[in-house]
Write a protein that holds these residues in place. Structure first.
Motif, PDB file in Angstrom:
ATOM      1  N   ILE A  23       0.820  -1.211   0.000  1.00  0.00           N
ATOM      2  CA  ILE A  23       0.000   0.000   0.000  1.00  0.00           C
ATOM      3  C   ILE A  23       0.854   1.262   0.000  1.00  0.00           C
ATOM      4  O   ILE A  23       0.334   2.361   0.176  1.00  0.00           O
ATOM      5  CB  ILE A  23      -1.008   0.028   1.160  1.00  0.00           C
ATOM      6  N   THR A  24       2.175   1.098  -0.238  1.00  0.00           N
ATOM      7  CA  THR A  24       3.019   2.281  -0.411  1.00  0.00           C
ATOM      8  C   THR A  24       2.606   3.083  -1.633  1.00  0.00           C
ATOM      9  O   THR A  24       2.945   4.254  -1.760  1.00  0.00           O
ATOM     10  CB  THR A  24       4.504   1.868  -0.535  1.00  0.00           C
ATOM     11  N   VAL A  25       1.854   2.435  -2.518  1.00  0.00           N
ATOM     12  CA  VAL A  25       1.321   3.149  -3.683  1.00  0.00           C
ATOM     13  C   VAL A  25       0.475   4.334  -3.233  1.00  0.00           C
ATOM     14  O   VAL A  25       0.432   5.378  -3.913  1.00  0.00           O
ATOM     15  CB  VAL A  25       0.501   2.180  -4.567  1.00  0.00           C
ATOM     16  N   PHE A  26      -0.181   4.224  -2.084  1.00  0.00           N
ATOM     17  CA  PHE A  26      -0.980   5.329  -1.571  1.00  0.00           C
ATOM     18  C   PHE A  26      -0.104   6.397  -0.916  1.00  0.00           C
ATOM     19  O   PHE A  26      -0.396   7.585  -1.002  1.00  0.00           O
ATOM     20  CB  PHE A  26      -2.004   4.816  -0.550  1.00  0.00           C
ATOM     21  N   SER A  27       0.960   5.969  -0.246  1.00  0.00           N
ATOM     22  CA  SER A  27       1.822   6.920   0.467  1.00  0.00           C
ATOM     23  C   SER A  27       2.492   7.899  -0.473  1.00  0.00           C
ATOM     24  O   SER A  27       2.720   9.059  -0.134  1.00  0.00           O
ATOM     25  CB  SER A  27       2.882   6.158   1.271  1.00  0.00           C
ATOM     26  N   THR A  28       2.826   7.444  -1.675  1.00  0.00           N
ATOM     27  CA  THR A  28       3.567   8.281  -2.625  1.00  0.00           C
ATOM     28  C   THR A  28       2.690   8.815  -3.752  1.00  0.00           C
ATOM     29  O   THR A  28       3.186   9.563  -4.596  1.00  0.00           O
ATOM     30  CB  THR A  28       4.718   7.470  -3.256  1.00  0.00           C
ATOM     31  N   TYR A  29       1.409   8.470  -3.755  1.00  0.00           N
ATOM     32  CA  TYR A  29       0.586   8.777  -4.928  1.00  0.00           C
ATOM     33  C   TYR A  29       0.481  10.272  -5.221  1.00  0.00           C
ATOM     34  O   TYR A  29       0.635  10.704  -6.377  1.00  0.00           O
ATOM     35  CB  TYR A  29      -0.824   8.191  -4.780  1.00  0.00           C
ATOM     36  N   GLY A  30       0.226  11.092  -4.208  1.00  0.00           N
ATOM     37  CA  GLY A  30       0.041  12.522  -4.439  1.00  0.00           C
ATOM     38  C   GLY A  30       1.284  13.185  -5.002  1.00  0.00           C
ATOM     39  O   GLY A  30       1.221  13.927  -5.993  1.00  0.00           O
ATOM     40  N   VAL A  31       2.437  12.915  -4.389  1.00  0.00           N
ATOM     41  CA  VAL A  31       3.696  13.494  -4.862  1.00  0.00           C
ATOM     42  C   VAL A  31       4.022  12.970  -6.250  1.00  0.00           C
ATOM     43  O   VAL A  31       4.445  13.724  -7.137  1.00  0.00           O
ATOM     44  CB  VAL A  31       4.839  13.161  -3.877  1.00  0.00           C
ATOM     45  N   ALA A  32       3.832  11.661  -6.462  1.00  0.00           N
ATOM     46  CA  ALA A  32       4.120  11.066  -7.764  1.00  0.00           C
ATOM     47  C   ALA A  32       3.224  11.646  -8.857  1.00  0.00           C
ATOM     48  O   ALA A  32       3.660  11.818 -10.005  1.00  0.00           O
ATOM     49  CB  ALA A  32       3.948   9.547  -7.696  1.00  0.00           C
ATOM     50  N   SER A  33       1.989  11.967  -8.507  1.00  0.00           N
ATOM     51  CA  SER A  33       1.062  12.560  -9.484  1.00  0.00           C
ATOM     52  C   SER A  33       1.579  13.897  -9.981  1.00  0.00           C
ATOM     53  O   SER A  33       1.521  14.199 -11.181  1.00  0.00           O
ATOM     54  CB  SER A  33      -0.324  12.741  -8.865  1.00  0.00           C
ATOM     55  N   GLN A  34       2.091  14.697  -9.075  1.00  0.00           N
ATOM     56  CA  GLN A  34       2.590  16.014  -9.461  1.00  0.00           C
ATOM     57  C   GLN A  34       3.900  15.922 -10.232  1.00  0.00           C
ATOM     58  O   GLN A  34       4.119  16.658 -11.188  1.00  0.00           O
ATOM     59  CB  GLN A  34       2.739  16.881  -8.221  1.00  0.00           C
ATOM     60  N   ILE A  35       4.781  14.999  -9.828  1.00  0.00           N
ATOM     61  CA  ILE A  35       6.053  14.833 -10.539  1.00  0.00           C
ATOM     62  C   ILE A  35       5.827  14.318 -11.947  1.00  0.00           C
ATOM     63  O   ILE A  35       6.472  14.770 -12.905  1.00  0.00           O
ATOM     64  CB  ILE A  35       6.976  13.878  -9.760  1.00  0.00           C
ATOM     65  N   SER A  36       4.903  13.363 -12.107  1.00  0.00           N
ATOM     66  CA  SER A  36       4.655  12.746 -13.414  1.00  0.00           C
ATOM     67  C   SER A  36       3.571  13.454 -14.215  1.00  0.00           C
ATOM     68  O   SER A  36       3.188  12.979 -15.290  1.00  0.00           O
ATOM     69  CB  SER A  36       4.262  11.276 -13.229  1.00  0.00           C
ATOM     70  N   GLN A  37       3.059  14.577 -13.682  1.00  0.00           N
ATOM     71  CA  GLN A  37       1.960  15.302 -14.346  1.00  0.00           C
ATOM     72  C   GLN A  37       0.744  14.404 -14.574  1.00  0.00           C
ATOM     73  O   GLN A  37       0.133  14.401 -15.638  1.00  0.00           O
ATOM     74  CB  GLN A  37       2.446  15.880 -15.674  1.00  0.00           C
ATOM     75  N   GLY A  38       0.419  13.609 -13.559  1.00  0.00           N
ATOM     76  CA  GLY A  38      -0.772  12.765 -13.606  1.00  0.00           C
ATOM     77  C   GLY A  38      -0.563  11.404 -14.230  1.00  0.00           C
ATOM     78  O   GLY A  38      -1.483  10.577 -14.218  1.00  0.00           O
ATOM     79  N   MET A  39       0.627  11.099 -14.734  1.00  0.00           N
ATOM     80  CA  MET A  39       0.874   9.823 -15.430  1.00  0.00           C
ATOM     81  C   MET A  39       1.543   8.821 -14.495  1.00  0.00           C
ATOM     82  O   MET A  39       2.574   8.208 -14.825  1.00  0.00           O
ATOM     83  CB  MET A  39       1.713  10.072 -16.676  1.00  0.00           C
ATOM     84  N   VAL A  40       0.959   8.617 -13.325  1.00  0.00           N
ATOM     85  CA  VAL A  40       1.548   7.726 -12.331  1.00  0.00           C
ATOM     86  C   VAL A  40       1.576   6.280 -12.819  1.00  0.00           C
ATOM     87  O   VAL A  40       2.575   5.573 -12.655  1.00  0.00           O
ATOM     88  CB  VAL A  40       0.783   7.807 -10.991  1.00  0.00           C
ATOM     89  N   ALA A  41       0.474   5.829 -13.424  1.00  0.00           N
ATOM     90  CA  ALA A  41       0.427   4.458 -13.930  1.00  0.00           C
ATOM     91  C   ALA A  41       1.513   4.226 -14.982  1.00  0.00           C
ATOM     92  O   ALA A  41       2.151   3.173 -15.007  1.00  0.00           O
ATOM     93  CB  ALA A  41      -0.954   4.155 -14.510  1.00  0.00           C
ATOM     94  N   GLY A  42       1.721   5.215 -15.845  1.00  0.00           N
ATOM     95  CA  GLY A  42       2.776   5.102 -16.851  1.00  0.00           C
ATOM     96  C   GLY A  42       4.151   5.033 -16.209  1.00  0.00           C
ATOM     97  O   GLY A  42       5.027   4.278 -16.655  1.00  0.00           O
TER      98      GLY A  42
END
Length: 448
Positions: free
Chosen positions: A27-46
């Protein structure tokens, strides 16, 4: 060290997979999701897809090296045996950044989560409680830890399943994008691919569980078969879960710039998907998973220190000693717990910055070790050998180097300082490279 005391081969394939997933903390996917979204410009899955590809190449190389050297030490042992003792020492020093600081990250997260839920109790008290519990579990031996990890894994998978079902239901009912099929979480033609790479540089560390698996090579039954299997299983299943969850999270909340707090973005997503009930469940499961990850991380770090101590590259009388009763490196576990007390005053951002640099350097050198050992020393240069032992690890090394250069400058500066200290210690240990590094030769420590 008492030579009669050795690590106990008591772990099964299932147990070692559970250790890997516990270290990885699904569930670390949740811990980093917000920051990762901004770094990847919303392309976290990619970004997760790209990170999975890089990690699969590296996991393959870890599996090949685990077959040759089914002993504790992970990247340190592989590099030391395949390339040179000097290179092995520096890689062991680099990977210690991950192993020593990942438990601190988990202790900090535990304190942050519970002090938020119970603000009347100081965060430092929660951290101390978890440090004591995790240390007790690891001192008791790997069997106790293995049972705890199975519980952590089961709860994590159950929560992820519930989140996925509720997310699909919310999307079908018009929440977020209202689309179950959407390519934007993977690639947005309006944004540069460099954002996907930047996101992958952050997210590849979610896969550190497969590296932790290799540190238990002397405690798993039939390691030449089970360690490579466990490494691939942990990497593939973990990657698929990360991709699915991040894909659903984007479709539930596509406007990544609208989060009130990027660090706490998951709580906002939980509220949208399942209300306060899911938020509470998320807090409870996260606490349990943080415990599992801290326990696995502390256990793995103690094995790396044990391997370096057994070889005399750290003081053997302390680091290379096992408990006669539990057959675990108790001294190392207690030392890591002592170092983890720094979580009482360090920030999460500072601790996390140390982790990134060492992992990618170690991953790159494990790929190089495959080339040196199999393609170089063993001269496996048939068409199949060229593909397995040169092309695949070369691509893996290159991809890790690309991600290394895409880390933030803070990580690279801190990592370089730590690595420089390792070089200075190596010079001291070898008296200016005039002496060989001490090394313990054991029959089971030789390549097959």
């Amino acid at each position: 060290m008492n030579e009669d005391v050795q690590l106990s081969r008591s772990l099964t394939l299932t147990s070692i997979i559970a250790y890997g997933f516990a270290f990885m903390a699904l569930i670390t996917v949740f811990s980093t999701y917000g920051v990762a979204s901004q770094i990847s410009q919303g392309m976290v899955a990619g970004s997760y897809v790209l990170a999975l590809i890089v990690m699969l190449f590296t996991a393959y190389s870890y599996g090949q090296m685990a077959k040759a050297y089914p002993v504790s030490g992970s990247a340190y042992t592989y590099t030391r045996k395949a390339i040179s003792p000097y290179a092995g020492f520096l890689i062991g020093w680099a990977i210690l950044m991950d192993y020593l600081f990942i438990p601190m990250v988990n202790f900090l997260l535990f304190g942050i989560f519970f002090s938020a839920a119970f603000p009347e109790i100081p965060m430092q008290l929660w951290i101390l409680v978890l440090i004591v519990v995790v240390t007790y579990v690891n001192v008791k031996g790997v069997k106790v830890g293995a049972r705890a990890n199975m519980l952590v894994l089961s709860l994590s998978l159950l929560f992820l399943l519930i989140f996925s079902i509720l997310s699909i239901k919310a999307i079908v009912q018009g929440t977020g994008t209202g689309m179950l099929l959407n390519i934007e979480p993977f690639f947005n033609s309006n944004e540069s691919f460099k954002y996907v790479i930047a996101g992958a540089a952050l997210l590849c560390f979610s896969f550190l569980g497969f590296d932790a698996v290799s540190t238990f090579s002397e405690e798993v039954k039939n390691p030449k078969k089970n360690i490579p299997r466990a490494i691939l299983i942990v990497t593939i299943i973990g990657g698929i879960i990360f991709i699915i969850v991040s894909y659903l999270a984007h479709n539930v909340w596509p406007d990544y710039n609208s989060f009130k707090d990027a660090d706490a973005a998951s709580y906002e997503i939980m509220a949208r998907v399942g209300g306060s009930a899911l938020e509470s469940a998320f807090l409870a499961v996260t606490a349990i998973v943080v415990f599992g990850s801290a326990s696995a991380a502390q256990a793995s770090a103690s094995r790396v220190l044990y391997a370096m101590g057994r070889d005399g590259q750290l003081p053997k009388s302390f680091f290379g000693k096992l408990s006669k009763k539990t057959k675990v490196p108790v001294n190392n576990i207690l030392l890591i717990s002592l170092l983890s007390l720094s979580a009482l005053f360090l920030s999460l951002t500072l601790v996390a910055s140390f982790i990134n640099f060492g992992a990618l350097i170690a991953f790159a050198f494990v790929n190089i070790s495959v080339i040196v050992l199999y393609f170089g020393k063993e001269r496996k240069r048939s068409l199949r050998g060229i593909i397995k032992y040169f092309i695949i690890p070369s691509v893996g090394c290159l991809l890790n180097v690309v991600l290394l250069f895409n880390l933030d400058s803070y990580s690279k500066i801190l990592g370089s300082i730590w690595f420089g200290l390792g070089v200075l210690y190596l010079i001291f240990l070898t008296k200016g490279f005039r002496q060989k590094l001490p090394e313990m030769e054991m029959d089971k420590d030789k390549a097959v």
